[in-house]
Design a protein around this motif. Structure first.
Motif, PDB file in Angstrom:
ATOM      1  N   ILE A   3      30.802  88.398  41.373  1.00 48.69           N
ATOM      2  CA  ILE A   3      31.490  87.171  41.284  1.00 48.69           C
ATOM      3  C   ILE A   3      32.830  87.331  41.863  1.00 48.69           C
ATOM      4  O   ILE A   3      33.580  88.420  41.664  1.00 48.69           O
ATOM      5  N   TYR A   4      33.283  86.568  42.572  1.00 51.75           N
ATOM      6  CA  TYR A   4      34.609  86.395  43.047  1.00 51.75           C
ATOM      7  C   TYR A   4      35.493  85.209  42.812  1.00 51.75           C
ATOM      8  O   TYR A   4      34.730  83.937  42.883  1.00 51.75           O
ATOM      9  N   GLN A   5      36.490  84.893  42.354  1.00 52.91           N
ATOM     10  CA  GLN A   5      37.348  83.681  42.017  1.00 52.91           C
ATOM     11  C   GLN A   5      38.753  83.735  42.712  1.00 52.91           C
ATOM     12  O   GLN A   5      39.366  84.596  43.012  1.00 52.91           O
ATOM     13  N   HIS A   6      38.778  82.380  42.949  1.00 50.13           N
ATOM     14  CA  HIS A   6      40.425  82.175  43.718  1.00 50.13           C
ATOM     15  C   HIS A   6      40.671  80.837  43.638  1.00 50.13           C
ATOM     16  O   HIS A   6      39.805  79.976  43.471  1.00 50.13           O
ATOM     17  N   ASN A   7      41.873  80.718  43.343  1.00 51.43           N
ATOM     18  CA  ASN A   7      42.487  79.165  43.274  1.00 51.43           C
ATOM     19  C   ASN A   7      43.200  78.855  44.426  1.00 51.43           C
ATOM     20  O   ASN A   7      44.178  79.492  44.723  1.00 51.43           O
ATOM     21  N   LEU A   8      42.839  77.682  44.992  1.00 53.77           N
ATOM     22  CA  LEU A   8      43.522  77.132  46.376  1.00 53.77           C
ATOM     23  C   LEU A   8      44.343  75.997  45.824  1.00 53.77           C
ATOM     24  O   LEU A   8      44.003  74.990  45.204  1.00 53.77           O
ATOM     25  N   THR A   9      45.674  76.235  46.213  1.00 58.38           N
ATOM     26  CA  THR A   9      46.614  74.998  46.101  1.00 58.38           C
ATOM     27  C   THR A   9      47.217  74.235  47.408  1.00 58.38           C
ATOM     28  O   THR A   9      47.699  73.521  47.426  1.00 58.38           O
ATOM     29  N   GLN A  10      46.723  75.141  48.677  1.00 59.32           N
ATOM     30  CA  GLN A  10      47.133  74.452  49.646  1.00 59.32           C
ATOM     31  C   GLN A  10      45.970  75.082  50.944  1.00 59.32           C
ATOM     32  O   GLN A  10      45.293  76.106  50.424  1.00 59.32           O
ATOM     33  N   GLN A  11      45.993  74.135  52.050  1.00 63.78           N
ATOM     34  CA  GLN A  11      44.950  74.928  52.896  1.00 63.78           C
ATOM     35  C   GLN A  11      45.230  76.256  53.487  1.00 63.78           C
ATOM     36  O   GLN A  11      44.080  76.820  53.762  1.00 63.78           O
ATOM     37  N   PRO A 307      27.786  87.137  28.439  1.00 62.24           N
ATOM     38  CA  PRO A 307      27.779  86.327  29.511  1.00 62.24           C
ATOM     39  C   PRO A 307      28.502  86.907  30.883  1.00 62.24           C
ATOM     40  O   PRO A 307      29.532  87.648  30.653  1.00 62.24           O
ATOM     41  N   GLN A 308      28.115  86.810  32.073  1.00 66.78           N
ATOM     42  CA  GLN A 308      28.707  87.096  33.186  1.00 66.78           C
ATOM     43  C   GLN A 308      29.843  86.176  33.900  1.00 66.78           C
ATOM     44  O   GLN A 308      30.861  86.238  34.475  1.00 66.78           O
ATOM     45  N   LEU A 309      29.044  84.964  33.754  1.00 62.67           N
ATOM     46  CA  LEU A 309      29.855  83.737  34.380  1.00 62.67           C
ATOM     47  C   LEU A 309      29.639  82.701  33.269  1.00 62.67           C
ATOM     48  O   LEU A 309      28.693  82.410  32.871  1.00 62.67           O
ATOM     49  N   ASN A 339      37.040  89.446  28.204  1.00 58.97           N
ATOM     50  CA  ASN A 339      37.439  89.672  29.528  1.00 58.97           C
ATOM     51  C   ASN A 339      36.313  89.883  30.365  1.00 58.97           C
ATOM     52  O   ASN A 339      36.403  90.124  31.673  1.00 58.97           O
ATOM     53  N   VAL A 340      34.954  90.266  29.870  1.00 58.89           N
ATOM     54  CA  VAL A 340      33.996  90.525  30.969  1.00 58.89           C
ATOM     55  C   VAL A 340      33.502  89.356  31.744  1.00 58.89           C
ATOM     56  O   VAL A 340      33.234  89.313  32.804  1.00 58.89           O
ATOM     57  N   ALA A 341      33.385  88.054  31.106  1.00 59.16           N
ATOM     58  CA  ALA A 341      32.981  86.820  31.557  1.00 59.16           C
ATOM     59  C   ALA A 341      33.966  86.253  32.345  1.00 59.16           C
ATOM     60  O   ALA A 341      35.138  86.283  32.054  1.00 59.16           O
ATOM     61  N   LYS A 342      33.569  85.892  33.616  1.00 58.76           N
ATOM     62  CA  LYS A 342      34.460  84.964  34.621  1.00 58.76           C
ATOM     63  C   LYS A 342      34.251  83.709  34.068  1.00 58.76           C
ATOM     64  O   LYS A 342      33.165  83.227  33.754  1.00 58.76           O
ATOM     65  N   THR A 343      35.469  82.660  34.053  1.00 62.30           N
ATOM     66  CA  THR A 343      35.092  81.273  33.560  1.00 62.30           C
ATOM     67  C   THR A 343      35.551  80.438  34.746  1.00 62.30           C
ATOM     68  O   THR A 343      36.582  80.580  35.537  1.00 62.30           O
TER      69      THR A 343
END
Length: 376
Positions: A3-11, A307-309, A339-343
């Motif tokens: 799993i990889y997560q990222h928050n995008l606020t602009q292009q 849970p993982q996700l 802290n294990v689960a990504k949300t």
């Protein structure tokens, strides 16, 4: 599962995305106020040509323990022992028959190893209650269904879903997960409190309410709201209705999506059956946060593994009530999962989930509904 997560606020944020694997699917929860989404989507699909894309517009984006606005919450996932299939359905093709849409979704995804269906729909042009009834009618016995209705902030003007083709309007998108090694948990609780007397629905048609105790529904509802009545339909998010259609049955919460002054009617996200009973509801911030934690506890218990996700689908009305404290309900969920689960997730116009493992899938409003997944 990776799993990889990222928050995008602009292009330009796309240049900061550093995924160390080839994702099978990218979940995108998109603010309708994000500038230049279509151009960004093209860049994402070019960057990850082998990935599927699924998501929708929101009234707030959830990533980790934070709530964002005017952003995109990206979660890329690679499964080890799970197969995927994504389908879309045009709502216009069914001429408003939400029950048939639900039937068609499960019929198209049905296979012996179908474990779970996760779906997102346009939040304004569908009867969520009828959709869920159709899903339940066709779903295989061991298949669970969860999801949410797309949102448009508090405007209730235009919602969309996300597919590999980009943003699509008046559309439903569904993801089928096929595996004997996938663990799915779910829970849905609110924390809202009922008050006042119970009223009998004396005239209604599917999700449109005309009369309570023989009196015009809109006029009676306005009398409940007092000064808040001038802010309808937006203020209705602060005062939903609790509805039960059978004696002894657990009530569900219904939120008003629109009003009709001429008909003196109220239109809801789900059905309000004739001869059912409704009560007005109000919120207490502490109780809402406790409700979110309860959803997490139930989901963790029936998921049968850590849970993982976790997908968090919470109602826009809860966000309005909690205002600057809204992240506290997300933090309460994270405390349960550790802290294990990504949300990830978003604030919606309706949540689709069972209350717990003993309950059928249903449409909810004003809940924190959680879906957890993990692989053996």
């Amino acid at each position: 599962m990776e799993i990889y997560q990222h928050n995008l606020t602009q292009q330009q944020d796309i240049d900061d995305i550093k995924i160390g694997f080839r994702p099978d699917v990218c979940f995108l929860f998109v603010s309708p106020d994000f500038q230049g989404y279509n151009k960004l989507h093209e860049k994402l699909t070019d960057k990850f040509p082998g990935a599927e894309f699924i998501g929708c517009s929101t009234a707030g984006e959830i990533l980790d323990n934070q709530v964002h606005d005017t952003s995109i919450a990206l979660t890329a996932v690679r499964f080890n022992r799970t197969r995927l299939k994504i389908i879309t359905e045009s709502l216009e093709a069914y001429e408003g028959d939400s029950f048939k849409i639900g039937q068609q979704v499960t019929d198209r995804l049905k296979r012996p190893d179908l474990k779970h269906i996760l779906l997102f729909s346009d939040g304004l042009n569908i009867n969520g209650g009828e959709l869920v009834r159709g899903l339940r009618a066709q779903a295989p016995p061991l298949t669970t269904v969860t999801g949410a209705l797309a949102a448009d902030g508090t405007r209730f003007n235009n919602t969309f879903v996300i597919t590999k083709a980009g943003a699509q309007f008046k559309t439903l998108v569904a993801l089928g997960l096929y595996s004997n090694h996938l663990n799915v948990g779910f829970g849905s609780h609110s924390g809202w409190d009922s008050f006042g007397i119970e009223r009998l629905v004396t005239r209604s048609e599917t999700n449109k309410l005309y009369e309570l105790d023989g009196k015009p529904a809109l006029a009676l509802y306005k009398s409940f709201l007092g000064e808040q009545a001038k802010n309808l339909p937006g203020s209705a998010l602060l005062f939903p209705l609790s509805m039960r259609d059978e004696a002894g049955k657990r009530p569900v919460i219904r939120t008003i999506l629109g009003i009709n002054e001429e008909e003196q009617s109220l239109t809801f996200a789900g059905n309000i059956p004739q001869r059912s009973y409704v009560r007005l509801m109000k919120a207490n911030t502490d109780r809402l946060i406790q409700g979110a934690a309860k959803s997490a506890e139930v989901a963790k218990e029936n998921g049968h593994s850590e849970p993982q996700l976790a997908f968090l689908f919470s109602c826009v009305g809860r966000k309005m009530v909690m205002d600057q404290l809204v992240e506290e309900e997300v933090e309460a969920v994270k405390e349960v999962f550790g802290n294990v689960a990504k949300t990830t997730g978003f604030y919606s116009y309706g949540e689709i989930a069972p209350f717990d493992k003993e309950s059928p899938c249903d449409l909810h409003n004003q809940t924190m509904s959680i879906t957890t997944i993990s692989e053996d």
